[in-house]
Write an enzyme that holds these catalytic residues in place. Structure first.
Site, PDB file in Angstrom:
ATOM      1  N   CYS A 173       0.857  -1.065  -0.186  1.00  0.00           N
ATOM      2  CA  CYS A 173       0.130  -0.300  -0.148  1.00  0.00           C
ATOM      3  C   CYS A 173       0.760   1.143   0.358  1.00  0.00           C
ATOM      4  O   CYS A 173       1.573   1.351   0.846  1.00  0.00           O
ATOM      5  CB  CYS A 173      -0.693   0.056   0.525  1.00  0.00           C
ATOM      6  SG  CYS A 173      -2.287  -1.311   1.565  1.00  0.00           S
ATOM      7  N   ARG A 221       4.187  -0.177  -4.679  1.00  0.00           N
ATOM      8  CA  ARG A 221       3.928  -0.657  -3.383  1.00  0.00           C
ATOM      9  C   ARG A 221       2.416  -1.739  -3.126  1.00  0.00           C
ATOM     10  O   ARG A 221       2.448  -1.933  -2.251  1.00  0.00           O
ATOM     11  CB  ARG A 221       4.071   0.340  -2.281  1.00  0.00           C
ATOM     12  CG  ARG A 221       5.407   0.617  -2.125  1.00  0.00           C
ATOM     13  CD  ARG A 221       5.989   2.113  -0.589  1.00  0.00           C
ATOM     14  NE  ARG A 221       5.977   1.312   0.170  1.00  0.00           N
ATOM     15  CZ  ARG A 221       6.752   0.821   1.105  1.00  0.00           C
ATOM     16  NH1 ARG A 221       7.750   1.655   0.332  1.00  0.00           N
ATOM     17  NH2 ARG A 221       6.144   0.021   2.028  1.00  0.00           N
ATOM     18  N   TRP A 281      -2.448  -2.244  -1.933  1.00  0.00           N
ATOM     19  CA  TRP A 281      -2.872  -4.094  -1.647  1.00  0.00           C
ATOM     20  C   TRP A 281      -3.869  -4.481  -0.851  1.00  0.00           C
ATOM     21  O   TRP A 281      -3.316  -4.155   0.614  1.00  0.00           O
ATOM     22  CB  TRP A 281      -1.280  -4.405  -1.569  1.00  0.00           C
ATOM     23  CG  TRP A 281      -0.733  -5.955  -1.586  1.00  0.00           C
ATOM     24  CD1 TRP A 281      -0.698  -6.016  -3.275  1.00  0.00           C
ATOM     25  CD2 TRP A 281      -0.859  -6.911  -0.503  1.00  0.00           C
ATOM     26  NE1 TRP A 281      -0.180  -7.228  -2.653  1.00  0.00           N
ATOM     27  CE2 TRP A 281      -0.624  -7.754  -1.495  1.00  0.00           C
ATOM     28  CE3 TRP A 281      -1.205  -7.002   0.329  1.00  0.00           C
ATOM     29  CZ2 TRP A 281      -0.187  -8.882  -0.999  1.00  0.00           C
ATOM     30  CZ3 TRP A 281      -0.741  -7.655   1.527  1.00  0.00           C
ATOM     31  CH2 TRP A 281      -1.060  -9.506   0.432  1.00  0.00           C
ATOM     32  N   ASN A 325      -2.123   1.926   5.279  1.00  0.00           N
ATOM     33  CA  ASN A 325      -2.069   0.833   5.553  1.00  0.00           C
ATOM     34  C   ASN A 325      -1.050   0.013   6.585  1.00  0.00           C
ATOM     35  O   ASN A 325      -0.921   0.514   7.707  1.00  0.00           O
ATOM     36  CB  ASN A 325       0.008   1.366   4.686  1.00  0.00           C
ATOM     37  CG  ASN A 325       1.364   0.811   3.977  1.00  0.00           C
ATOM     38  OD1 ASN A 325       1.260  -0.967   4.195  1.00  0.00           O
ATOM     39  ND2 ASN A 325       2.546   1.611   3.676  1.00  0.00           N
ATOM     40  N   GLY A 326      -1.644  -1.393   6.412  1.00  0.00           N
ATOM     41  CA  GLY A 326      -1.454  -2.114   7.427  1.00  0.00           C
ATOM     42  C   GLY A 326      -2.931  -2.781   7.980  1.00  0.00           C
ATOM     43  O   GLY A 326      -3.236  -3.121   6.589  1.00  0.00           O
ATOM     44  N   GLU A 383      16.385 -19.518  -6.083  1.00  0.00           N
ATOM     45  CA  GLU A 383      16.022 -17.656  -6.732  1.00  0.00           C
ATOM     46  C   GLU A 383      15.406 -17.837  -7.939  1.00  0.00           C
ATOM     47  O   GLU A 383      14.645 -16.861  -8.156  1.00  0.00           O
ATOM     48  CB  GLU A 383      17.212 -16.972  -6.377  1.00  0.00           C
ATOM     49  CG  GLU A 383      17.507 -15.523  -6.903  1.00  0.00           C
ATOM     50  CD  GLU A 383      16.172 -14.995  -6.153  1.00  0.00           C
ATOM     51  OE1 GLU A 383      15.724 -15.365  -4.944  1.00  0.00           O
ATOM     52  OE2 GLU A 383      16.090 -13.712  -6.313  1.00  0.00           O
ATOM     53  N   LYS A 387      11.848 -15.913  -9.221  1.00  0.00           N
ATOM     54  CA  LYS A 387      11.809 -14.316 -10.019  1.00  0.00           C
ATOM     55  C   LYS A 387      11.196 -15.592 -10.773  1.00  0.00           C
ATOM     56  O   LYS A 387      10.111 -14.872 -11.893  1.00  0.00           O
ATOM     57  CB  LYS A 387      13.206 -14.859 -10.611  1.00  0.00           C
ATOM     58  CG  LYS A 387      14.503 -14.210  -9.729  1.00  0.00           C
ATOM     59  CD  LYS A 387      14.205 -12.392  -9.438  1.00  0.00           C
ATOM     60  CE  LYS A 387      13.270 -12.982  -8.612  1.00  0.00           C
ATOM     61  NZ  LYS A 387      13.962 -12.875  -6.864  1.00  0.00           N
ATOM     62  N   GLU A 424       7.165 -15.404  -9.593  1.00  0.00           N
ATOM     63  CA  GLU A 424       6.639 -13.933  -9.650  1.00  0.00           C
ATOM     64  C   GLU A 424       6.094 -13.523 -11.134  1.00  0.00           C
ATOM     65  O   GLU A 424       5.941 -12.543 -10.776  1.00  0.00           O
ATOM     66  CB  GLU A 424       7.819 -13.224  -8.951  1.00  0.00           C
ATOM     67  CG  GLU A 424       8.301 -14.044  -7.976  1.00  0.00           C
ATOM     68  CD  GLU A 424       9.547 -12.712  -6.984  1.00  0.00           C
ATOM     69  OE1 GLU A 424       9.107 -11.802  -6.117  1.00  0.00           O
ATOM     70  OE2 GLU A 424      10.171 -12.240  -7.357  1.00  0.00           O
ATOM     71  N   HIS A 456      15.415 -38.588  -6.021  1.00  0.00           N
ATOM     72  CA  HIS A 456      14.607 -38.539  -4.833  1.00  0.00           C
ATOM     73  C   HIS A 456      13.422 -38.661  -4.715  1.00  0.00           C
ATOM     74  O   HIS A 456      12.652 -38.283  -3.519  1.00  0.00           O
ATOM     75  CB  HIS A 456      15.364 -37.789  -3.023  1.00  0.00           C
ATOM     76  CG  HIS A 456      16.630 -38.307  -2.900  1.00  0.00           C
ATOM     77  ND1 HIS A 456      16.675 -40.028  -3.069  1.00  0.00           N
ATOM     78  CD2 HIS A 456      17.112 -37.984  -3.228  1.00  0.00           C
ATOM     79  CE1 HIS A 456      17.998 -39.784  -2.476  1.00  0.00           C
ATOM     80  NE2 HIS A 456      18.740 -38.475  -2.670  1.00  0.00           N
ATOM     81  N   LYS A 492       5.530  -4.557  -3.469  1.00  0.00           N
ATOM     82  CA  LYS A 492       6.954  -4.249  -3.311  1.00  0.00           C
ATOM     83  C   LYS A 492       7.376  -3.774  -1.922  1.00  0.00           C
ATOM     84  O   LYS A 492       5.930  -3.409  -1.582  1.00  0.00           O
ATOM     85  CB  LYS A 492       8.076  -3.240  -4.231  1.00  0.00           C
ATOM     86  CG  LYS A 492       9.257  -3.275  -4.079  1.00  0.00           C
ATOM     87  CD  LYS A 492       9.714  -3.799  -4.734  1.00  0.00           C
ATOM     88  CE  LYS A 492      11.030  -4.122  -4.643  1.00  0.00           C
ATOM     89  NZ  LYS A 492      12.445  -4.874  -4.855  1.00  0.00           N
TER      90      LYS A 492
HETATM   91  C1  F6R Z   1      11.718 -11.344  -3.871  1.00  0.00           C
HETATM   92  C2  F6R Z   1      11.343 -10.247  -3.474  1.00  0.00           C
HETATM   93  C3  F6R Z   1      10.934 -10.741  -1.907  1.00  0.00           C
HETATM   94  C4  F6R Z   1      11.549  -9.617  -1.336  1.00  0.00           C
HETATM   95  C5  F6R Z   1      10.811  -9.962   0.234  1.00  0.00           C
HETATM   96  C6  F6R Z   1      11.576  -9.595   1.407  1.00  0.00           C
HETATM   97  O1  F6R Z   1      12.010 -10.911  -5.869  1.00  0.00           O
HETATM   98  O2  F6R Z   1      11.162  -9.002  -3.983  1.00  0.00           O
HETATM   99  O3  F6R Z   1      10.697 -12.149  -1.990  1.00  0.00           O
HETATM  100  O4  F6R Z   1      12.658 -10.497  -1.469  1.00  0.00           O
HETATM  101  O5  F6R Z   1       9.281  -9.599   0.571  1.00  0.00           O
HETATM  102  O6  F6R Z   1      12.058  -7.926   1.295  1.00  0.00           O
HETATM  103  P1  F6R Z   1      12.842  -7.420   1.378  1.00  0.00           P
HETATM  104  O7  F6R Z   1      13.754  -7.469   1.102  1.00  0.00           O
HETATM  105  O8  F6R Z   1      12.689  -5.783   1.542  1.00  0.00           O
HETATM  106  O9  F6R Z   1      12.926  -7.441   3.025  1.00  0.00           O
END
Ligand code: F6R
Length: 618
Positions: free
Chosen positions: A2, A27, A74, A100-101, A490, A494, A497, A513, A613
């Site tokens: 948010c 966000r 969000w 936000n929260g 990772e 990616k 996502e 396994h 984000k």
């Molecule tokens: C993946 C991604 C999320 C963040 C996670 C932690 O691409 O962006 O998995 O890595 O939410 O975020 P931070 O690093 O901001 O604590």
């Protein structure tokens, strides 16, 4: 998660709020809205969808006025609908609130309001309950000073809240005035000339002012055009320093790149260099990390390391475990922040905890940091956002200096985290048994990385062609060993996502396994198999997939390509580097593969479905 923006000044609020919301859209982007006061009339526009939909609505039905609030959502409580979009209003319709929260006890508060007959709600959100509660208290409070009355109503309401909040509130009868407050969700005050701002992220307002006050939990701020006052929830007036924002509006532009994610992938030669800048000691063959705030004696006494974080940061922590154990021989554990904060992990007093977070605001990582500090462990942060709560609340730490990361999928912050964890391994190692020769080999390897990353980035078109070839697959498997096992995770993250394809990462040897049951012609396997000490073991696993007609994309180095010719369907060749820095290179082709496949599939790369984000809710 948010985005919040508020404005009080002499300019028209609407374009400033919309501009701020566009910058905050990463966000949260399922709905958006604004409330702007004109005279004693409060106008609101809100709708489900992106900021572009809100902008269209506002061009059709403009709002005028020089103070207002805006929000991009969000969803936590309530579906994605026009009604659930913020701002929300109290029963009088005069108080508007953005939030936000999460208000955890919203149902109890709603029941309590109903006793007073305040029971008409237009949304399913927890936020609307808070707006009603503030309004309800405001009406009951006496006093001619309506500004103080609103601040007191906000304080009294928040004292009843269980949960987290970053809020901005205004009242249509109180001109040029808004109130902000935070607990657990970031809020920053932007200090301008004859105008002031509120925002959940300084990026929203940096085009207007670079003077900012980062609010602390339980701060309440009364904001006017030419002044502001910060107080605690208990009403004590506090003093806060105005700091200079370290980046400019230029730094958060996309430039010529079609997406922020691609821009940030291509920034990695520079961000990796910045993560180690001034932190290498060639004479002593070690790293210099003054921000840890620890003496050499204290560092020598560290008997155990715990690395915690979420998502991509957790994957960096997993590489960190291999690094610190190999370089420094210090027992290291990785903990999901969301689990660590709620369980009683046995730890010895000589344990050093690192909370790793790009944003420095992730609720679970912050919770883990606080729990660890509460129990008396020295807790350090590895953050990108220098003004973040984690950066401020930790006992010390190391900044990434990667610049703002706007793409929702983390890329450059990950490689910066890996550089920093290598530096920590090097520093702890050189205080123990790591030789000068080993130390200088690692420094050489680190210093060579920016140029090698440039080489890897030149493979972008080649990787794009591979992505096109696999555009109709049903999913992707990722495999790696040792330092590159977390890179398999990772790579899969990616891929999930931004392409929405099913993707899983595993240690290569786990294949037989169980995972081998998934292998089939429409499910490619990506093997991260540089020409290192476990290359031949990876080749065995590649052969096992090949024998079952699974397509193979191999990421390799050195003599690996020669050996894999005729076995792998596609080979991506990267420079040969020492195994401990290898993940910093191997992850980049995987970022590019996910990116190009997502573009090929027509996905919204920078704003993938359901994500946001900076996850500031639990
Ligand atoms: C993946 C991604 C999320 C963040 C996670 C932690 O691409 O962006 O998995 O890595 O939410 O975020 P931070 O690093 O901001 O604590």
């Amino acid at each position: 998660m948010c985005g919040i923006v508020g404005y009080v000044g002499r300019s028209e609020a609407a374009p400033i709020l919309l501009d701020g919301l566009r910058r905050l859209e990463y966000r949260g982007y399922d709905s958006a809205g604004v409330a702007i006061v004109d005279g004693d009339h409060i106008g609101t526009r809100k709708c489900a969808g992106r900021i572009a939909s809100l902008a269209k609505l506002m061009s059709e039905k403009p709002l005028s006025g020089s103070y207002g609030i805006g929000h991009t959502r969000w969803a936590t409580h309530g579906k994605v609908t026009d009604e659930n979009a913020h701002p929300h209003f109290d029963a009088s319709g005069k108080i508007a609130l953005i939030h936000n929260g999460v208000i955890e006890n919203y149902q109890a508060l709603k029941d309590q309001l109903a006793v007073d007959g305040d029971d008409q709600f237009t949304s399913e959100t927890d936020t609307e309950v808070l707006a009603h509660l503030i309004g309800n208290i405001y009406r009951q409070l006496d006093g001619k000073d309506s500004k103080a009355r609103l601040v007191n109503a906000v304080r009294a309401a928040l004292k009843q809240v269980i949960g987290t909040y970053g809020i901005a509130v205004l009242h249509s009868d109180i001109p040029d005035f808004m109130v902000g407050a935070r607990r657990g969700s970031p809020l920053v005050l932007g200090v301008g000339k004859d105008e002031n701002f509120l925002a959940s992220d300084v990026g929203a307002i940096v085009a207007y002012t670079r003077d900012a006050v980062y609010l602390n939990d339980f701060d309440v701020v009364a904001v006017e055009r030419d002044k502001f006052e910060i107080s605690s929830l208990a009403g004590e007036i506090g003093d806060r320093q105005v700091s200079k924002v370290e980046f400019t509006a230029e730094d958060i532009k996309k430039g010529d790149y079609p997406h922020y994610m691609l821009k940030e992938i291509f920034e990695q030669p520079a961000t990796v260099r910045d993560a180690m800048r001034g932190r290498l000691s060639l004479e002593e063959c070690t790293a210099k990390l003054g921000g840890l705030n620890m003496t050499p004696a204290q560092l020598r006494e560290v008997g155990r390391v715990v690395l915690t974080g979420c998502g991509t940061a957790l994957h960096a922590a997993m590489v960190g475990e291999y690094l610190i154990e190999q370089l420094a021989n210090v027992p290291t554990e990785v903990e999901y922040a969301s689990e660590f904060r709620h369980r009683n992990t046995p730890m010895t007093p000589d344990t050093l905890v690192f909370a790793i977070s790009q944003s420095g605001e992730t609720a679970d990582t912050l919770g883990a940091l606080r729990e660890s500090r509460r129990k008396g462990y020295r807790t350090l942060g590895i953050c990108n956002n220098v003004a973040s709560t984690i950066a401020r609340e930790s006992d010390g730490g190391v900044y990434m200096h990667a610049g703002p990361e706007i793409g929702v999928a983390a890329t450059k912050s990950f490689t910066s985290q890996l550089v920093i964890l290598t530096l920590i391994g090097l520093l702890l190692g050189r205080m123990r048994s790591l030789s000068t020769a080993e130390g200088s080999r690692i420094i050489e390897a680190l210093e060579a990385l920016p140029k090698q990353i440039e080489e890897v980035l030149k493979l972008s078109d080649e990787i794009k062609a591979i992505a096109k070839k696999y555009a109709d697959v049903n999913g992707v498997l990722f495999f790696g060993r040792q330092f590159n096992f977390p890179i398999a995770l990772e790579g899969a993250l990616k891929m999930k996502e931004i392409t929405y394809l099913f993707a899983e990462g595993h240690p290569s040897a786990e294949l037989k396994h169980g995972i081998i049951a998934l292998v089939r012609p429409d499910l490619p396997s990506v093997f991260i198999a540089p020409d290192d000490g476990v290359f031949s073991k990876n080749v065995n696993n590649i052969e096992q997939v090949k024998a079952r007609k699974g397509p193979i994309i191999a990421l390799t180095s050195g003599n690996g390509a020669k050996k894999l010719k005729g076995i792998a369907n596609d080979i991506i060749e990267i420079p040969d580097v020492p195994d401990c820095v290898s993940p910093i290179l191997t992850v980049i082709p995987l970022q590019l593969l996910a990116y190009h496949l997502a573009v090929e599939l027509g996905r919204d790369v920078d704003k993938p479905r359901n994500l946001a984000k900076s996850v500031t809710v639990e």
